[in-house]
Design an enzyme around this catalytic site. Structure first.
Site, short mmCIF file in Angstrom:
data_model
loop_
_atom_site.label_atom_id
_atom_site.label_comp_id
_atom_site.label_asym_id
_atom_site.label_seq_id
_atom_site.Cartn_x
_atom_site.Cartn_y
_atom_site.Cartn_z
N SER A 126 34.40 48.98 47.51
CA SER A 126 33.38 48.25 46.74
C SER A 126 32.21 49.12 46.28
O SER A 126 31.44 48.68 45.41
CB SER A 126 32.85 47.08 47.56
N LYS A 173 31.93 49.61 42.67
CA LYS A 173 31.39 48.56 41.79
C LYS A 173 30.06 48.99 41.16
O LYS A 173 29.72 48.56 40.06
CB LYS A 173 31.20 47.26 42.58
N TYR A 203 41.31 48.05 38.49
CA TYR A 203 40.38 47.77 39.59
C TYR A 203 40.86 48.40 40.91
O TYR A 203 40.07 48.99 41.65
CB TYR A 203 40.21 46.25 39.73
N VAL A 247 34.87 48.54 52.04
CA VAL A 247 35.69 48.22 53.22
C VAL A 247 36.39 49.43 53.84
O VAL A 247 37.01 49.29 54.89
CB VAL A 247 36.75 47.12 52.97
#
Ligand code: DON
Length: 309
Positions: free
Chosen positions: A66, A69, A193, A263
């Site tokens: 993440s 992002k 992604y 994560v």
């Protein structure tokens, strides 16, 4: 303050926080991540004057997950402008887990922010490029510029493991396709992604990115502008309000530094006037944040009074 933080001190702190690794669990929903060693710990600080200090398993490579992002948001903003991006993704924290679909149902017109999975998937969809590989290639080139390191790649095993099991993310994409937030192929956006999440770095490379954000988007060594100042500020603001998901409030109180977790157990922190801090410790708490990473950042922030508040 800077001179006080030596490798020896960081090593000592890593040893002090090591037992906390057993208060959490390594991510297991992506099979390749479950093989990480919970005691594989590393920390790096890259100051805005170019100096750096690091300790632990600094060669260990981890996937951004993440944390990517923040970087895909910067690139999508540079590609499309603020108006286009924020017409499609909101600016508000959710207080929900990162993969929650609940708010999408309540507010179908747009995901609440770019740090939750729904918002991040929409942002990846906005990165310019005709194919998933073109989007990911552009994101990689951007990360090469941010780190001045052209060797950075994505881990194919982690990417394909996640792609095969990403049923919740597929659901988020189908939901958003229904409401025309994304268009085209769900599988292609998911492909981009999952590759984006699997981009691999070490703590030294990640801390340098944190320093560049702290330096208002300019490369530390050359002074060259890579991210416009106002966009670097937007990224850091999201790190404060949503970077640690539904633990962003307690993190702001305990640590008070803009930060984003992934994560894989990595955390990117960026502090104006100071630099970038990167921590790796794969054991996660129930919100998906690195247990050791949070502990170490709390120690650093309290000891050196780093909170922005
Ligand atoms: O979308 C996912 O499930 C992951 N690839 C990224 C999630 C993540 O890192 C959440 N973080 N704490």
């Amino acid at each position: 303050m800077k001179k006080d933080i030596t490798t020896e001190i960081l090593e000592e702190w890593l040893n002090n926080v090591r037992p906390y690794a057993y208060d959490g669990q390594v991510a297991n929903y992506i099979p390749a991540l479950s093989r990480q060693d919970p005691e594989n710990l590393a920390v790096a600080i890259h100051y805005i004057d170019g100096d750096s200090v690091e300790a632990g398993e600094t060669e260990a490579m981890f996937t951004l997950q993440s944390i990517s992002k923040v970087l895909s948001l910067a690139l999508a903003l540079m590609d499309n402008g603020e108006d286009y991006v924020f017409e499609r993704v909101g600016m508000e924290p959710t207080g929900d887990p990162f993969h929650s679909i609940y708010r999408l149902e309540r507010t179908p017109s747009k995901p609440l922010n770019p740090m939750i999975n729904a918002g991040a998937l929409a942002v990846t969809h906005m990165i310019h490029g005709d194919t998933p590989d073109e989007k990911v290639g552009r994101l990689l080139s951007f990360i090469h510029e941010l780190t001045d390191d052209h060797s950075i790649r994505y881990n194919e095993e982690v990417a394909s493991n996640e792609f095969e099991t990403a049923f919740l993310n597929r659901s988020l994409l189908f939901y958003m396709k229904q409401h025309r937030i994304v268009t085209g192929s769900v599988e292609e956006t998911l492909d981009a992604y999952t590759k984006q999440c699997a981009i691999e770095l070490n703590v030294c490379q990640l801390a340098r990115i944190g320093a560049l954000l702290a330096n208002e988007g300019r490369d530390i060594a050359s002074g060259r502008r890579i991210i416009p100042k106002h966009l670097a500020r937007i990224c850091k603001t999201f790190m404060v309000t949503c970077g640690m998901y539904d633990a962003s409030g307690s993190f702001a109180i305990k640590v008070g530094i803009p930060a984003k977790s992934g994560v894989s157990g990595s955390v990117l922190a960026s502090l104006n006037g100071f630099g970038g801090i990167a921590v790796y410790g794969p054991s996660l708490d129930d919100k998906g944040n690195s247990v050791v990473g949070l502990k170490l950042l709390e120690l650093l922030s309290n000891r050196y009074d780093l909170s922005i508040f």
